[in-house]
Scaffold this motif. Structure first.
Motif, PDB file in Angstrom:
ATOM      1  N   GLN A 155      -2.309  -8.867  -3.797  1.00 23.73           N
ATOM      2  CA  GLN A 155      -2.133  -7.461  -4.159  1.00 23.73           C
ATOM      3  C   GLN A 155      -1.137  -6.767  -3.219  1.00 23.73           C
ATOM      4  N   ASN A 156      -0.866  -5.501  -3.516  1.00 24.52           N
ATOM      5  CA  ASN A 156       0.151  -4.763  -2.773  1.00 24.52           C
ATOM      6  C   ASN A 156      -0.369  -4.278  -1.423  1.00 24.52           C
ATOM      7  N   THR A 157       0.573  -4.036  -0.528  1.00 23.17           N
ATOM      8  CA  THR A 157       0.245  -3.465   0.774  1.00 23.17           C
ATOM      9  C   THR A 157      -0.168  -2.012   0.594  1.00 23.17           C
ATOM     10  N   GLU A 158      -1.245  -1.611   1.248  1.00 26.06           N
ATOM     11  CA  GLU A 158      -1.721  -0.234   1.181  1.00 26.06           C
ATOM     12  C   GLU A 158      -1.277   0.535   2.420  1.00 26.06           C
ATOM     13  N   MET A 159      -0.717   1.736   2.205  1.00 27.13           N
ATOM     14  CA  MET A 159      -0.293   2.592   3.312  1.00 27.13           C
ATOM     15  C   MET A 159      -0.836   3.992   3.077  1.00 27.13           C
ATOM     16  N   LYS A 160      -1.331   4.623   4.138  1.00 21.70           N
ATOM     17  CA  LYS A 160      -1.802   5.996   4.018  1.00 21.70           C
ATOM     18  C   LYS A 160      -1.581   6.732   5.331  1.00 21.70           C
ATOM     19  N   GLN A 161      -1.431   8.033   5.215  1.00 25.12           N
ATOM     20  CA  GLN A 161      -1.198   8.879   6.381  1.00 25.12           C
ATOM     21  C   GLN A 161      -2.517   9.254   7.046  1.00 25.12           C
TER      22      GLN A 161
ATOM     23  N   VAL B  83       1.369   9.426  12.114  1.00 29.11           N
ATOM     24  CA  VAL B  83       0.733   8.109  12.110  1.00 29.11           C
ATOM     25  C   VAL B  83       0.482   7.653  10.667  1.00 29.11           C
ATOM     26  N   LEU B  84       0.851   6.399  10.382  1.00 26.90           N
ATOM     27  CA  LEU B  84       0.534   5.759   9.112  1.00 26.90           C
ATOM     28  C   LEU B  84      -0.362   4.557   9.379  1.00 26.90           C
ATOM     29  N   TYR B  85      -1.287   4.306   8.453  1.00 24.74           N
ATOM     30  CA  TYR B  85      -2.143   3.132   8.542  1.00 24.74           C
ATOM     31  C   TYR B  85      -1.778   2.168   7.416  1.00 24.74           C
ATOM     32  N   VAL B  86      -1.741   0.885   7.747  1.00 22.15           N
ATOM     33  CA  VAL B  86      -1.312  -0.155   6.815  1.00 22.15           C
ATOM     34  C   VAL B  86      -2.383  -1.238   6.757  1.00 22.15           C
ATOM     35  N   LYS B  87      -2.677  -1.718   5.547  1.00 22.62           N
ATOM     36  CA  LYS B  87      -3.563  -2.878   5.446  1.00 22.62           C
ATOM     37  C   LYS B  87      -3.104  -3.788   4.316  1.00 22.62           C
TER      38      LYS B  87
END
Length: 248
Positions: free
Chosen positions: A98-104, A111-115
């Motif tokens: 699946q796609n990479t998830e990014m959120k502020q 800051v951004l968080y990536v999973k």
């Protein structure tokens, strides 16, 4: 003869101990869990074993932080991509799913968080994962520095940084760095909704990524105002991130 054999056994034991210690130290040195430059710090946060959409595996969690706390990072301007397949030190493979998830971050705009999820459970002997990633930047042609005051520098927007700023009456002096070519950037101000261009400009120092210049405007400058930089061209920037992360 017995003394000789005893000496050799002790010698081999000491050598084995040194070799084991050296190997452990080398393993620690090979771990790469964060990368940083003047614009970003990218850090591996944690590994979360999980089951996702019926598949066993794990999430890798990362953070992207701008040292400029006034900057707002947006997933629309930044991508973080991963290798389709990553491995542990024994070559056991895990596939991206699946796609990479990014959120502020809800409280810190810089800051951004990536999973990212990877399939297959971790091997019981795994100590580390080789997870190469890329930070992909999409700089805009028009860069706006809103509500400029003398005490805000350095300030970064769209990979362009105002390192120093001075003004007196209608004269403005800027010292700027850019990851793109800064030599053909056009500068203007926005004051009370009106875009104002300088009547005179002078380059004090100009290189590919560094610029210091003086600008003279028809009106007296009163803070706060907006500085607009118009790049002549932009292109995608890619930063390689060769992560080697621990498996706890």
């Amino acid at each position: 003869m017995n003394r000789f054999y005893l000496f050799m056994i002790l010698f081999l034991f000491i050598i084995a101990g040194c070799s084991s210690s050296s190997s452990e130290e080398r393993l620690k040195e090979e771990l790469s869990t964060s990368f940083s430059n003047s614009l970003y710090e990218i850090e591996f946060e944690n590994l979360e074993e999980s089951r996702y959409e019926g598949k066993d595996g794990f999430f890798l969690h990362y953070s992207i932080t701008s040292p400029d706390e006034s900057r707002e990072l947006s997933p629309s301007d930044i991508d973080m991509t991963f290798s389709k397949v990553i491995e542990d030190e024994f070559g056991n493979e895990h596939s991206q799913y699946q796609n990479t998830e990014m959120k502020q971050d809800q409280e810190k705009n810089n800051v951004l968080y990536v999973k990212q999820f990877f399939t297959n459970n971790l091997h019981h002997d795994s100590n580390q994962l080789i997870s190469t990633a890329q930070l992909v930047l999409h700089p805009n042609k028009t860069v706006r520095f809103e509500q400029v005051k003398k005490d805000i520098v350095p300030i970064t927007r769209d990979e362009l940084t105002i390192q120093d700023i001075e003004w007196d009456d209608n004269k403005l002096t800027l010292t700027v760095t850019d990851v793109l070519d800064i030599q053909n950037v056009e500068w203007s101000l926005l004051s009370e909704g009106e875009q104002i261009y300088p009547v005179f400009s002078n380059s004090i120092a100009e290189e590919e990524h560094y610029y210091k210049g003086e600008f003279e405007f028809a009106a007296v400058l009163e803070e706060p105002f907006t500085i607009i930089a118009e790049r002549s061209d932009t292109y995608e920037l890619i930063w390689e991130l060769p992560f080697v992360i621990p498996v706890d």
